[in-house]
Design a protein around this motif. Structure first.
Motif, short mmCIF file in Angstrom:
data_model
loop_
_atom_site.label_atom_id
_atom_site.label_comp_id
_atom_site.label_asym_id
_atom_site.label_seq_id
_atom_site.Cartn_x
_atom_site.Cartn_y
_atom_site.Cartn_z
N GLN A 291 -2.96 -0.45 6.90
CA GLN A 291 -4.15 -1.00 7.57
C GLN A 291 -5.01 -1.78 6.58
O GLN A 291 -5.54 -2.85 6.92
CB GLN A 291 -4.96 0.13 8.22
CG GLN A 291 -4.24 0.77 9.39
CD GLN A 291 -5.00 1.97 9.94
OE1 GLN A 291 -5.83 1.84 10.82
NE2 GLN A 291 -4.72 3.14 9.41
N CYS A 292 -5.15 -1.27 5.34
CA CYS A 292 -5.90 -2.02 4.32
C CYS A 292 -5.25 -3.38 4.11
O CYS A 292 -5.94 -4.41 4.03
CB CYS A 292 -5.89 -1.27 2.98
SG CYS A 292 -6.66 0.35 3.00
N MET B 164 -3.44 -5.10 6.19
CA MET B 164 -3.69 -5.94 7.36
C MET B 164 -5.08 -6.58 7.27
O MET B 164 -5.28 -7.73 7.64
CB MET B 164 -3.58 -5.06 8.62
CG MET B 164 -3.91 -5.75 9.90
SD MET B 164 -2.58 -6.86 10.37
CE MET B 164 -3.29 -7.63 11.81
N LYS B 165 -6.02 -5.80 6.75
CA LYS B 165 -7.40 -6.29 6.64
C LYS B 165 -7.62 -7.02 5.31
O LYS B 165 -8.78 -7.36 5.00
CB LYS B 165 -8.38 -5.13 6.73
CG LYS B 165 -8.57 -4.58 8.15
CD LYS B 165 -9.68 -3.55 8.15
CE LYS B 165 -10.51 -3.57 9.40
NZ LYS B 165 -11.56 -2.51 9.35
N THR B 166 -6.57 -7.21 4.54
CA THR B 166 -6.61 -7.79 3.19
C THR B 166 -7.72 -7.15 2.34
O THR B 166 -8.50 -7.82 1.68
CB THR B 166 -6.77 -9.34 3.20
OG1 THR B 166 -7.96 -9.67 3.90
CG2 THR B 166 -5.58 -10.01 3.87
N ARG B 167 -7.75 -5.84 2.39
CA ARG B 167 -8.69 -5.07 1.58
C ARG B 167 -7.92 -4.31 0.52
O ARG B 167 -6.85 -3.78 0.79
CB ARG B 167 -9.42 -4.03 2.44
CG ARG B 167 -10.70 -4.51 3.07
CD ARG B 167 -11.47 -3.30 3.56
NE ARG B 167 -12.04 -2.54 2.44
CZ ARG B 167 -13.25 -2.74 1.95
NH1 ARG B 167 -14.02 -3.66 2.45
NH2 ARG B 167 -13.69 -2.02 0.93
N LEU C 41 -8.38 0.68 11.60
CA LEU C 41 -8.24 -0.30 12.67
C LEU C 41 -8.05 0.43 14.00
O LEU C 41 -7.04 1.12 14.18
CB LEU C 41 -6.99 -1.15 12.42
CG LEU C 41 -7.05 -2.35 11.49
CD1 LEU C 41 -5.63 -2.80 11.16
CD2 LEU C 41 -7.83 -3.48 12.13
N LYS D 185 -0.59 -0.93 13.47
CA LYS D 185 0.33 -0.78 12.32
C LYS D 185 1.29 0.40 12.47
O LYS D 185 1.49 1.17 11.54
CB LYS D 185 -0.47 -0.63 11.00
CG LYS D 185 -1.41 -1.76 10.71
CD LYS D 185 -0.70 -3.03 10.30
CE LYS D 185 -0.65 -4.03 11.40
NZ LYS D 185 0.41 -5.01 11.33
N ASN E 185 2.13 -9.30 9.11
CA ASN E 185 1.19 -9.40 8.00
C ASN E 185 1.92 -9.70 6.70
O ASN E 185 3.14 -9.63 6.64
CB ASN E 185 0.32 -8.15 7.86
CG ASN E 185 1.07 -6.89 8.13
OD1 ASN E 185 2.00 -6.88 8.93
ND2 ASN E 185 0.72 -5.82 7.49
N CYS F 153 -10.91 0.53 6.02
CA CYS F 153 -9.55 0.08 6.34
C CYS F 153 -9.15 0.39 7.78
O CYS F 153 -8.20 -0.19 8.29
CB CYS F 153 -8.54 0.72 5.39
SG CYS F 153 -8.62 0.01 3.74
#
Ligand SMILES: *[C@@H]1O[C@H](CO)[C@@H](O)[C@H](O)[C@H]1NC(C)=O
Ligand SMILES: *[C@@H]1O[C@H](CO)[C@@H](O)[C@H](O)[C@H]1NC(C)=O
Ligand SMILES: *[C@@H]1O[C@H](CO)[C@@H](O)[C@H](O)[C@H]1NC(C)=O
Ligand SMILES: *[C@@H]1O[C@H](CO)[C@@H](O)[C@H](O)[C@H]1NC(C)=O
Length: 320
Positions: free
Chosen positions: A189-190, A192-195, A213, A69, A264, A211
């Motif tokens: 990053q969150c 991207m991780k769908t968090r 990566l 990211k 993303n 989160c």
């Protein structure tokens, strides 16, 4: 009569393009609309009047530590189109034009501009490694090619991979580390991780860690290596870094167009609780992040003499 007019028009267009090329040569850049005009339909631009006889090799090999990211794929993709001897996990110079032409066709056909489409572009690498291709080169393929003909290397691997390159490289390595604003980077990053980062969660440390990566692409060991110098830069927007590194890389004789893709889903800043949280929460999150070697190094480096974009390039080259 109409023929004469047509001929005049063609002559005018050709002269006009040559003027544009020469202007671009003097600036060292091509205006992006000229690039777009000339690459419509994927036709590469010929820069065959560019003389590189005077090209001076920099006294180092550049390495790009591709942290997740940080616009690393775009940087790698753009550089492979513009300059020689780019060796990246996200593409090499030597096959970049043909690869991007194929990607463009695949995306257009599917009318889908998500990055996953680029992985559907088949080639000899994808025959050996599923979900890899000439735009996502498997590390085994990179190692097999070797790094002796590389001026700019990009890795999405653990930091130790650089130690291996440094052992056999003919020149010292200068590694470029992208550094974003830590909280912005965290939330990217969150996303991207769908968090959803929970600002009132029971443990902020757990929220941060969940989160992260590939933080292990950086290690303090790189800073201690005898044949490695570490530098940092702010990667967004990407143009300042492209312009900076462009001073040290050799322009390609033929240059193509990098086909952009979406990586993303877009972020929704309104839904990100941290921006409306008390200052105390932000400070706590930053404190947690600063315990990690990558963010700690970035914090010290950005704005210092090792920040590539904070110092005048000419001055820096004189110091190398
Ligand atoms: C690119 O094309 C547009 C539209 O056809 C034109 O207005 C513009 O001047 C062109 N740019 C260059 C640099 O040729
Ligand atoms: C650094 O480079 C030198 C000369 O190229 C080499 O002999 C040495 O092993 C390298 N050091 C490390 C730690 O890789
Ligand atoms: C955040 O965490 C708290 C404490 O665990 C919990 O009560 C709350 O529902 C969570 N909020 C969200 C949006 O998940
Ligand atoms: C963004 O988040 C806010 C707050 O949760 C929500 O009201 C809004 O609909 C979201 N916007 C989009 C485009 O999803």
């Amino acid at each position: 009569m109409t023929k004469a007019v047509l001929l005049c028009f063609i002559a005018y267009s050709v002269v006009n393009q040559l003027i544009n090329f020469h202007k671009a040569m003097q600036d060292g850049t091509l205006p992006s609309d000229l690039l777009n005009n000339l690459t419509k339909g994927g036709t590469p631009i010929k820069l065959d009047f560019v003389t590189t006889a005077g090209f001076t090799f920099p006294p180092v090999i550049f390495g790009h530590i591709h942290m997740a990211k940080t616009a690393g794929s775009e940087i790698n993709g753009e550089l492979a189109q513009r300059f020689e001897r780019v060796c990246g996990h996200k593409g090499y110079s030597y096959d970049a034009i043909a690869f991007n032409q194929r990607v463009g066709k695949v995306m257009k056909k599917a009318d889908d501009w998500h990055w996953s489409q680029t992985l559907k572009t088949k080639d000899l690498i994808s025959k050996s490694y599923r979900k890899y291709n000439r735009g996502r080169v498997h590390s085994t393929v990179m190692d097999e090619i070797g790094y002796h003909d590389c001026d700019w290397i990009s890795f999405e691997r653990q930091a130790s991979a650089w130690h291996t390159v440094a052992k056999t490289a003919e020149w010292p390595l200068e590694l470029h580390l992208p550094c974003r604003d830590p909280i912005d980077h965290l939330l990217s990053q969150c996303n991207m991780k769908t968090r959803n980062f929970n600002c009132t969660g029971t443990s902020l440390t757990e929220e941060v860690n969940a989160c992260m990566l590939f933080a292990d692409r950086f290690s303090d060991s790189l800073n201690l290596h005898a044949n490695v110098t570490l530098k940092c830069f702010n990667p967004i927007p990407i143009e300042p870094y492209l312009n900076y590194i462009g001073q040290f890389l050799q322009p390609r004789r033929v240059r193509g167009q990098y086909v952009h893709s979406e990586f993303n889903r877009p972020r929704n800043k309104t839904a990100e609780c941290i921006w409306n949280s008390p200052e105390k929460v932000k400070q706590e999150v930053i404190k947690i992040m600063m315990k990690m070697p990558y963010y700690r190094f970035c914090d010290r480096c950005i704005g210092s003499k090792d920040d590539l974009l904070a110092v005048k390039a000419g001055l820096r080259l004189a110091q190398v």
